[in-house]
Design a protein around this motif. Structure first.
Motif, mmCIF file in Angstrom:
data_model
loop_
_atom_site.group_PDB
_atom_site.id
_atom_site.type_symbol
_atom_site.label_atom_id
_atom_site.label_comp_id
_atom_site.label_asym_id
_atom_site.label_seq_id
_atom_site.Cartn_x
_atom_site.Cartn_y
_atom_site.Cartn_z
ATOM 1 N N UNK A 126 54.264 48.405 8.694
ATOM 2 C CA UNK A 126 54.388 47.285 9.720
ATOM 3 C C UNK A 126 54.942 47.905 10.986
ATOM 4 N N UNK A 127 55.315 49.195 11.175
ATOM 5 C CA UNK A 127 55.815 49.818 12.522
ATOM 6 C C UNK A 127 57.146 49.341 12.517
ATOM 7 N N UNK A 128 57.807 48.505 11.794
ATOM 8 C CA UNK A 128 59.079 48.050 12.194
ATOM 9 C C UNK A 128 60.194 49.110 11.315
ATOM 10 N N UNK A 129 61.235 49.317 12.161
ATOM 11 C CA UNK A 129 62.213 50.374 11.627
ATOM 12 C C UNK A 129 63.486 49.254 11.258
ATOM 13 N N UNK A 130 63.794 49.176 10.159
ATOM 14 C CA UNK A 130 64.714 48.629 9.267
ATOM 15 C C UNK A 130 65.938 49.298 9.328
ATOM 16 N N UNK A 131 67.111 48.880 9.480
ATOM 17 C CA UNK A 131 68.419 49.539 9.417
ATOM 18 C C UNK A 131 69.153 49.178 8.271
ATOM 19 N N UNK A 132 69.911 49.874 7.427
ATOM 20 C CA UNK A 132 70.589 49.387 6.253
ATOM 21 C C UNK A 132 71.924 49.094 6.678
ATOM 22 N N UNK A 133 72.466 48.035 6.895
ATOM 23 C CA UNK A 133 74.141 48.142 7.438
ATOM 24 C C UNK A 133 75.122 48.064 6.304
ATOM 25 N N UNK A 134 76.361 48.548 6.502
ATOM 26 C CA UNK A 134 77.419 48.540 5.436
ATOM 27 C C UNK A 134 77.892 47.213 5.242
ATOM 28 N N UNK A 135 78.759 46.937 4.274
ATOM 29 C CA UNK A 135 79.158 45.669 3.963
ATOM 30 C C UNK A 135 80.097 45.101 5.101
ATOM 31 N N UNK A 136 81.057 46.144 5.792
ATOM 32 C CA UNK A 136 81.910 45.629 6.773
ATOM 33 C C UNK A 136 81.171 45.115 8.042
ATOM 34 N N UNK A 137 80.094 45.631 8.502
ATOM 35 C CA UNK A 137 79.434 45.221 9.546
ATOM 36 C C UNK A 137 78.724 43.938 9.234
ATOM 37 N N UNK A 138 78.412 43.751 8.104
ATOM 38 C CA UNK A 138 77.753 42.609 7.622
ATOM 39 C C UNK A 138 78.695 41.261 7.872
ATOM 40 N N UNK A 139 79.895 41.510 7.153
ATOM 41 C CA UNK A 139 81.021 40.596 7.318
ATOM 42 C C UNK A 139 81.514 40.248 8.648
ATOM 43 N N UNK A 140 81.602 41.273 9.441
ATOM 44 C CA UNK A 140 82.029 41.054 10.961
ATOM 45 C C UNK A 140 80.965 40.427 11.686
#
Length: 370
Positions: A126-140
Protein backbone atom coordinates in the motif's frame (compact mmCIF):
# COMPACT_ATOMS: atom_id res chain seq x y z
CA UNK A 1 8.70 21.88 24.29
CA UNK A 2 6.59 20.68 21.37
CA UNK A 3 6.48 16.91 20.87
CA UNK A 4 8.58 15.39 18.14
CA UNK A 5 6.94 14.90 14.82
CA UNK A 6 5.73 11.27 14.53
CA UNK A 7 7.53 8.89 12.20
CA UNK A 8 4.36 8.15 10.22
CA UNK A 9 3.72 11.80 9.37
CA UNK A 10 5.70 11.98 6.11
CA UNK A 11 4.18 12.88 2.76
CA UNK A 12 2.27 10.17 0.91
CA UNK A 13 3.18 8.13 -1.09
CA UNK A 14 6.92 8.95 -1.10
CA UNK A 15 9.00 6.47 0.88
CA UNK A 16 11.44 9.16 2.09
CA UNK A 17 10.11 11.90 4.37
CA UNK A 18 10.64 15.34 2.79
CA UNK A 19 12.31 18.23 4.62
CA UNK A 20 10.14 19.78 7.31
CA UNK A 21 7.97 22.54 5.83
CA UNK A 22 7.95 26.12 7.01
CA UNK A 23 4.95 27.54 8.82
CA UNK A 24 2.11 25.00 8.56
CA UNK A 25 -0.85 25.87 6.38
CA UNK A 26 -3.95 26.16 8.62
CA UNK A 27 -6.03 24.92 5.68
CA UNK A 28 -3.98 21.72 5.29
CA UNK A 29 -5.66 18.40 5.91
CA UNK A 30 -4.58 15.93 8.56
CA UNK A 31 -5.22 12.19 8.78
CA UNK A 32 -5.34 9.75 11.69
CA UNK A 33 -5.64 6.00 11.21
CA UNK A 34 -6.31 3.53 14.02
CA UNK A 35 -5.75 -0.13 13.17
CA UNK A 36 -7.04 -2.20 16.07
CA UNK A 37 -7.71 -5.86 16.75
CA UNK A 38 -11.13 -5.77 15.13
CA UNK A 39 -11.44 -2.56 13.11
CA UNK A 40 -9.59 -0.22 10.79
CA UNK A 41 -10.72 3.41 11.16
CA UNK A 42 -9.48 6.63 9.64
CA UNK A 43 -10.40 10.32 9.84
CA UNK A 44 -9.28 13.11 7.52
CA UNK A 45 -9.86 16.52 9.03
CA UNK A 46 -9.13 20.23 8.74
CA UNK A 47 -8.30 22.52 11.69
CA UNK A 48 -11.22 24.77 12.59
CA UNK A 49 -10.79 27.15 15.48
CA UNK A 50 -9.81 25.15 18.54
CA UNK A 51 -11.40 22.00 17.06
CA UNK A 52 -11.37 20.31 13.65
CA UNK A 53 -13.82 19.59 10.86
CA UNK A 54 -13.97 16.03 9.48
CA UNK A 55 -13.93 15.99 5.67
CA UNK A 56 -13.72 12.22 5.11
CA UNK A 57 -13.72 9.03 7.14
CA UNK A 58 -13.40 5.27 6.82
CA UNK A 59 -14.35 2.39 9.09
CA UNK A 60 -14.32 -1.32 8.43
CA UNK A 61 -14.27 -4.49 10.52
CA UNK A 62 -11.14 -6.32 9.37
CA UNK A 63 -10.77 -8.78 12.30
CA UNK A 64 -6.99 -8.48 12.20
CA UNK A 65 -6.73 -10.33 15.51
CA UNK A 66 -8.87 -13.33 14.48
CA UNK A 67 -7.12 -16.46 15.79
CA UNK A 68 -4.39 -14.46 17.55
CA UNK A 69 -5.41 -15.70 20.99
CA UNK A 70 -4.72 -19.32 19.99
CA UNK A 71 -1.76 -19.00 17.63
CA UNK A 72 0.06 -15.88 18.80
CA UNK A 73 0.27 -14.75 15.18
CA UNK A 74 -1.72 -12.72 12.69
CA UNK A 75 -3.20 -15.07 10.10
CA UNK A 76 -2.53 -14.62 6.39
CA UNK A 77 -6.26 -14.17 5.75
CA UNK A 78 -6.53 -11.45 8.42
CA UNK A 79 -3.50 -9.61 7.09
CA UNK A 80 -4.82 -9.63 3.52
CA UNK A 81 -8.27 -8.43 4.66
CA UNK A 82 -6.56 -5.56 6.41
CA UNK A 83 -4.39 -4.72 3.41
CA UNK A 84 -7.51 -4.43 1.25
CA UNK A 85 -8.99 -1.94 3.72
CA UNK A 86 -5.73 0.01 3.87
CA UNK A 87 -5.73 0.31 0.08
CA UNK A 88 -9.04 2.16 0.35
CA UNK A 89 -7.48 4.42 2.99
CA UNK A 90 -4.54 5.09 0.66
CA UNK A 91 -6.91 6.18 -2.12
CA UNK A 92 -8.67 8.59 0.23
CA UNK A 93 -5.34 10.07 1.34
CA UNK A 94 -4.35 10.56 -2.30
CA UNK A 95 -7.73 12.02 -3.25
CA UNK A 96 -7.49 14.69 -0.55
CA UNK A 97 -3.74 15.26 -1.01
CA UNK A 98 -3.07 14.70 2.69
CA UNK A 99 0.50 15.51 3.71
CA UNK A 100 0.26 15.32 7.50
CA UNK A 101 -0.77 11.97 8.89
CA UNK A 102 -0.19 9.48 11.64
CA UNK A 103 -1.13 5.85 11.02
CA UNK A 104 -0.98 3.64 14.11
CA UNK A 105 -1.58 0.01 15.06
CA UNK A 106 -2.42 -1.14 18.57
CA UNK A 107 -2.93 -4.31 20.63
CA UNK A 108 -3.06 -7.00 17.92
CA UNK A 109 0.22 -5.79 16.45
CA UNK A 110 1.75 -5.31 19.90
CA UNK A 111 1.06 -8.96 20.72
CA UNK A 112 1.56 -10.79 17.41
CA UNK A 113 4.86 -12.58 16.83
CA UNK A 114 4.75 -11.68 13.14
CA UNK A 115 3.70 -8.03 13.46
CA UNK A 116 6.93 -6.72 11.89
CA UNK A 117 6.34 -8.95 8.88
CA UNK A 118 2.83 -7.51 8.64
CA UNK A 119 4.10 -3.90 8.83
CA UNK A 120 6.53 -4.62 5.97
CA UNK A 121 3.72 -6.24 3.99
CA UNK A 122 1.52 -3.16 4.42
CA UNK A 123 4.34 -0.88 3.26
CA UNK A 124 5.03 -3.07 0.21
CA UNK A 125 1.38 -3.47 -0.83
CA UNK A 126 0.00 0.00 0.00
CA UNK A 127 2.92 2.39 0.51
CA UNK A 128 1.58 3.25 3.98
CA UNK A 129 3.92 3.33 6.98
CA UNK A 130 2.17 1.92 10.04
CA UNK A 131 3.54 2.65 13.50
CA UNK A 132 2.90 0.29 16.44
CA UNK A 133 2.28 2.45 19.52
CA UNK A 134 2.67 1.45 23.16
CA UNK A 135 -0.32 1.03 25.47
CA UNK A 136 0.45 4.20 27.45
CA UNK A 137 0.36 6.39 24.36
CA UNK A 138 -2.89 4.75 23.27
CA UNK A 139 -4.37 5.53 26.69
CA UNK A 140 -3.11 9.15 26.60
CA UNK A 141 -4.60 9.79 23.18
CA UNK A 142 -7.97 8.38 24.24
CA UNK A 143 -7.93 10.57 27.36
CA UNK A 144 -7.24 13.87 25.55
CA UNK A 145 -9.93 13.16 22.95
CA UNK A 146 -12.48 12.92 25.78
CA UNK A 147 -11.44 16.12 27.60
CA UNK A 148 -14.35 18.22 26.22
CA UNK A 149 -16.79 15.83 27.95
CA UNK A 150 -15.34 16.36 31.45
CA UNK A 151 -17.94 17.91 33.74
CA UNK A 152 -16.99 20.96 35.81
CA UNK A 153 -18.44 19.10 38.81
CA UNK A 154 -16.04 16.17 38.37
CA UNK A 155 -13.23 15.68 40.87
CA UNK A 156 -12.34 12.04 40.16
CA UNK A 157 -12.42 10.84 36.56
CA UNK A 158 -12.14 7.35 35.09
CA UNK A 159 -11.59 7.18 31.32
CA UNK A 160 -12.25 3.73 29.82
CA UNK A 161 -11.34 2.79 26.25
CA UNK A 162 -12.73 -0.66 25.39
CA UNK A 163 -10.93 -1.89 22.28
CA UNK A 164 -10.96 -5.12 20.32
CA UNK A 165 -7.84 -6.57 21.92
CA UNK A 166 -7.30 -4.52 25.07
CA UNK A 167 -9.01 -2.13 27.45
CA UNK A 168 -7.27 0.95 28.81
CA UNK A 169 -8.32 2.53 32.11
CA UNK A 170 -6.95 5.85 33.37
CA UNK A 171 -7.91 7.24 36.80
CA UNK A 172 -7.39 11.01 37.09
CA UNK A 173 -7.67 13.28 40.14
CA UNK A 174 -8.66 16.83 39.14
CA UNK A 175 -9.93 17.94 42.57
CA UNK A 176 -7.14 20.53 42.94
CA UNK A 177 -7.88 22.11 39.53
CA UNK A 178 -10.31 25.06 39.34
CA UNK A 179 -13.58 23.86 37.84
CA UNK A 180 -13.38 25.98 34.69
CA UNK A 181 -9.87 24.70 33.90
CA UNK A 182 -10.51 20.96 34.31
CA UNK A 183 -10.93 20.05 30.61
CA UNK A 184 -7.75 21.99 29.76
CA UNK A 185 -5.85 20.20 32.53
CA UNK A 186 -6.90 16.87 31.00
CA UNK A 187 -5.61 18.03 27.59
CA UNK A 188 -2.17 18.70 29.06
CA UNK A 189 -1.80 14.98 29.81
CA UNK A 190 -0.84 14.54 26.15
CA UNK A 191 2.72 15.27 27.28
CA UNK A 192 2.77 12.20 29.49
CA UNK A 193 1.08 10.71 32.55
CA UNK A 194 4.10 11.51 34.74
CA UNK A 195 4.59 15.26 34.49
CA UNK A 196 7.16 17.63 35.95
CA UNK A 197 6.12 20.36 38.34
CA UNK A 198 4.05 22.98 36.55
CA UNK A 199 2.79 26.48 37.42
CA UNK A 200 -0.59 25.42 36.02
CA UNK A 201 -3.17 23.51 38.08
CA UNK A 202 -2.44 19.92 37.13
CA UNK A 203 -4.51 16.82 36.59
CA UNK A 204 -2.93 13.95 38.51
CA UNK A 205 -2.98 10.45 37.03
CA UNK A 206 -3.53 8.24 40.09
CA UNK A 207 -3.02 5.06 38.06
CA UNK A 208 -3.56 3.62 34.61
CA UNK A 209 -3.72 0.06 33.28
CA UNK A 210 -3.94 -1.70 29.94
CA UNK A 211 -5.87 -4.94 30.36
CA UNK A 212 -5.07 -7.42 27.53
CA UNK A 213 -8.77 -8.18 27.08
CA UNK A 214 -11.05 -6.39 24.65
CA UNK A 215 -14.34 -7.29 22.97
CA UNK A 216 -12.72 -9.70 20.50
CA UNK A 217 -10.15 -11.36 22.77
CA UNK A 218 -12.60 -11.77 25.67
CA UNK A 219 -15.20 -13.31 23.36
CA UNK A 220 -12.63 -15.73 21.92
CA UNK A 221 -11.52 -16.78 25.40
CA UNK A 222 -15.00 -18.06 26.29
CA UNK A 223 -16.22 -19.04 22.82
CA UNK A 224 -16.62 -22.68 23.87
CA UNK A 225 -19.20 -21.88 26.58
CA UNK A 226 -22.64 -22.60 25.11
CA UNK A 227 -24.90 -21.06 27.76
CA UNK A 228 -25.39 -17.39 26.89
CA UNK A 229 -25.95 -16.06 30.43
CA UNK A 230 -23.21 -18.29 31.85
CA UNK A 231 -20.71 -17.09 29.24
CA UNK A 232 -21.58 -13.49 30.03
CA UNK A 233 -21.02 -13.98 33.77
CA UNK A 234 -17.69 -15.71 33.18
CA UNK A 235 -16.51 -12.93 30.89
CA UNK A 236 -17.42 -10.23 33.39
CA UNK A 237 -15.70 -11.98 36.31
CA UNK A 238 -12.63 -12.77 34.22
CA UNK A 239 -12.25 -9.11 33.30
CA UNK A 240 -12.69 -7.96 36.89
CA UNK A 241 -9.89 -10.28 38.01
CA UNK A 242 -7.50 -8.40 35.71
CA UNK A 243 -8.15 -5.17 37.64
CA UNK A 244 -6.67 -6.41 40.93
CA UNK A 245 -3.39 -4.53 40.34
CA UNK A 246 -5.16 -1.27 39.43
CA UNK A 247 -4.61 0.90 42.51
CA UNK A 248 -8.15 2.38 42.67
CA UNK A 249 -9.64 -1.16 42.52
CA UNK A 250 -10.36 -1.26 46.26
CA UNK A 251 -11.17 2.44 46.58
CA UNK A 252 -14.60 3.33 47.92
CA UNK A 253 -15.86 5.91 45.48
CA UNK A 254 -18.88 8.11 46.18
CA UNK A 255 -21.05 8.83 43.15
CA UNK A 256 -20.91 12.58 43.86
CA UNK A 257 -18.01 14.21 42.01
CA UNK A 258 -17.14 10.99 40.17
CA UNK A 259 -17.44 10.58 36.39
CA UNK A 260 -16.69 7.74 34.02
CA UNK A 261 -16.13 8.51 30.35
CA UNK A 262 -16.45 5.45 28.13
CA UNK A 263 -15.15 5.43 24.58
CA UNK A 264 -15.83 2.41 22.39
CA UNK A 265 -18.33 0.80 20.06
CA UNK A 266 -19.72 -1.03 23.08
CA UNK A 267 -20.56 2.14 24.98
CA UNK A 268 -22.05 3.92 21.97
CA UNK A 269 -24.14 0.84 21.10
CA UNK A 270 -25.48 0.60 24.67
CA UNK A 271 -26.35 4.31 24.48
CA UNK A 272 -28.12 3.88 21.14
CA UNK A 273 -30.10 0.97 22.59
CA UNK A 274 -31.04 3.04 25.65
CA UNK A 275 -32.32 5.79 23.35
CA UNK A 276 -34.13 3.27 21.12
CA UNK A 277 -32.30 4.43 17.99
CA UNK A 278 -32.90 2.19 14.99
CA UNK A 279 -30.53 4.36 12.97
CA UNK A 280 -27.37 5.49 14.73
CA UNK A 281 -27.10 9.24 15.33
CA UNK A 282 -23.74 10.49 16.66
CA UNK A 283 -25.21 13.85 17.64
CA UNK A 284 -27.60 12.13 20.06
CA UNK A 285 -25.04 9.67 21.43
CA UNK A 286 -21.77 11.59 21.86
CA UNK A 287 -21.81 13.27 25.28
CA UNK A 288 -24.94 11.46 26.51
CA UNK A 289 -24.88 10.73 30.24
CA UNK A 290 -26.23 7.48 31.61
CA UNK A 291 -26.59 6.06 35.11
CA UNK A 292 -25.39 2.63 36.17
CA UNK A 293 -29.04 1.58 36.49
CA UNK A 294 -29.88 2.62 32.93
CA UNK A 295 -26.90 0.70 31.53
CA UNK A 296 -27.79 -2.36 33.60
CA UNK A 297 -31.32 -2.28 32.15
CA UNK A 298 -29.93 -2.33 28.59
CA UNK A 299 -27.60 -5.23 29.39
CA UNK A 300 -30.46 -7.26 30.97
CA UNK A 301 -32.47 -6.60 27.80
CA UNK A 302 -29.58 -7.91 25.67
CA UNK A 303 -29.46 -11.10 27.77
CA UNK A 304 -33.22 -11.63 27.47
CA UNK A 305 -32.99 -11.33 23.68
CA UNK A 306 -30.43 -14.13 23.40
CA UNK A 307 -28.01 -14.53 20.46
CA UNK A 308 -30.71 -14.71 17.77
CA UNK A 309 -32.62 -11.73 19.15
CA UNK A 310 -29.48 -9.61 19.37
CA UNK A 311 -28.57 -10.50 15.78
CA UNK A 312 -31.97 -9.19 14.60
CA UNK A 313 -32.02 -6.07 16.82
CA UNK A 314 -31.52 -2.95 14.64
CA UNK A 315 -30.25 -0.96 17.65
CA UNK A 316 -27.20 -3.25 17.87
CA UNK A 317 -26.39 -3.58 14.19
CA UNK A 318 -24.96 -6.40 12.09
CA UNK A 319 -21.31 -5.49 12.73
CA UNK A 320 -21.68 -5.34 16.52
CA UNK A 321 -23.99 -8.19 17.57
CA UNK A 322 -21.21 -10.82 17.89
CA UNK A 323 -19.13 -8.53 20.12
CA UNK A 324 -21.72 -6.68 22.17
CA UNK A 325 -21.94 -9.15 25.07
CA UNK A 326 -18.20 -9.31 25.69
CA UNK A 327 -18.15 -5.50 25.67
CA UNK A 328 -21.19 -5.41 27.98
CA UNK A 329 -19.42 -7.84 30.32
CA UNK A 330 -16.49 -5.42 30.61
CA UNK A 331 -18.85 -2.51 31.18
CA UNK A 332 -20.81 -4.39 33.84
CA UNK A 333 -17.61 -5.30 35.69
CA UNK A 334 -16.58 -1.64 35.81
CA UNK A 335 -19.96 -0.45 37.05
CA UNK A 336 -20.09 -3.20 39.66
CA UNK A 337 -16.88 -1.78 41.15
CA UNK A 338 -17.55 1.93 40.55
CA UNK A 339 -21.29 2.66 40.19
CA UNK A 340 -21.95 6.13 38.86
CA UNK A 341 -24.71 8.54 37.98
CA UNK A 342 -22.49 10.08 35.31
CA UNK A 343 -21.16 7.71 32.68
CA UNK A 344 -20.51 9.93 29.70
CA UNK A 345 -20.66 8.29 26.30
CA UNK A 346 -17.83 9.30 23.96
CA UNK A 347 -18.12 8.69 20.23
CA UNK A 348 -14.47 9.67 19.94
CA UNK A 349 -11.14 8.12 20.85
CA UNK A 350 -7.72 7.33 19.47
CA UNK A 351 -8.21 8.93 16.03
CA UNK A 352 -9.44 12.20 17.50
CA UNK A 353 -6.55 12.20 19.97
CA UNK A 354 -4.09 11.70 17.11
CA UNK A 355 -5.60 14.64 15.23
CA UNK A 356 -5.53 16.95 18.26
CA UNK A 357 -1.90 16.03 18.97
CA UNK A 358 -0.73 16.62 15.38
CA UNK A 359 -2.58 19.90 14.98
CA UNK A 360 -1.45 21.17 18.35
CA UNK A 361 2.18 20.32 17.60
CA UNK A 362 1.90 22.26 14.32
CA UNK A 363 0.28 25.25 16.03
CA UNK A 364 -2.75 25.37 13.73
CA UNK A 365 -5.42 25.31 16.45
CA UNK A 366 -6.67 28.69 17.65
CA UNK A 367 -6.37 28.89 21.43
CA UNK A 368 -5.47 25.21 21.10
CA UNK A 369 -6.14 22.62 23.75
CA UNK A 370 -2.48 22.07 24.67
Amino acid sequence: MAPKRPKGAGAFPKAVEPPAPGKPDPDALYAALDLGTNSCRMLIAQPKGSQFHVVDSFSKSVQLGAGLEASGKLSRASMWRTVQALRICRKKLQKHNVTRMRLVATEACRRAENSREFIRMVKRETGLSLEIIEAEEEARLAVISCAPLVSKKTEQLLVVDIGGGSTELVWIDISKVPKIERPLAIMRLSRGFSQAESPFPAAKVVDWISVPLGVATLRDQFDDVEDDAGRFALMSCSFEEKLADFSPYNATQAREGFQIIGTSGTVTTVAASHLGLKRYDRNKVDGLRMTSDQIDAVIRDYLSLGPLGRRADPRIGKDRHALIMSGAAILQALLRIWPTDRLSVADRGLREGLLYAQMSADGVLEDGPF
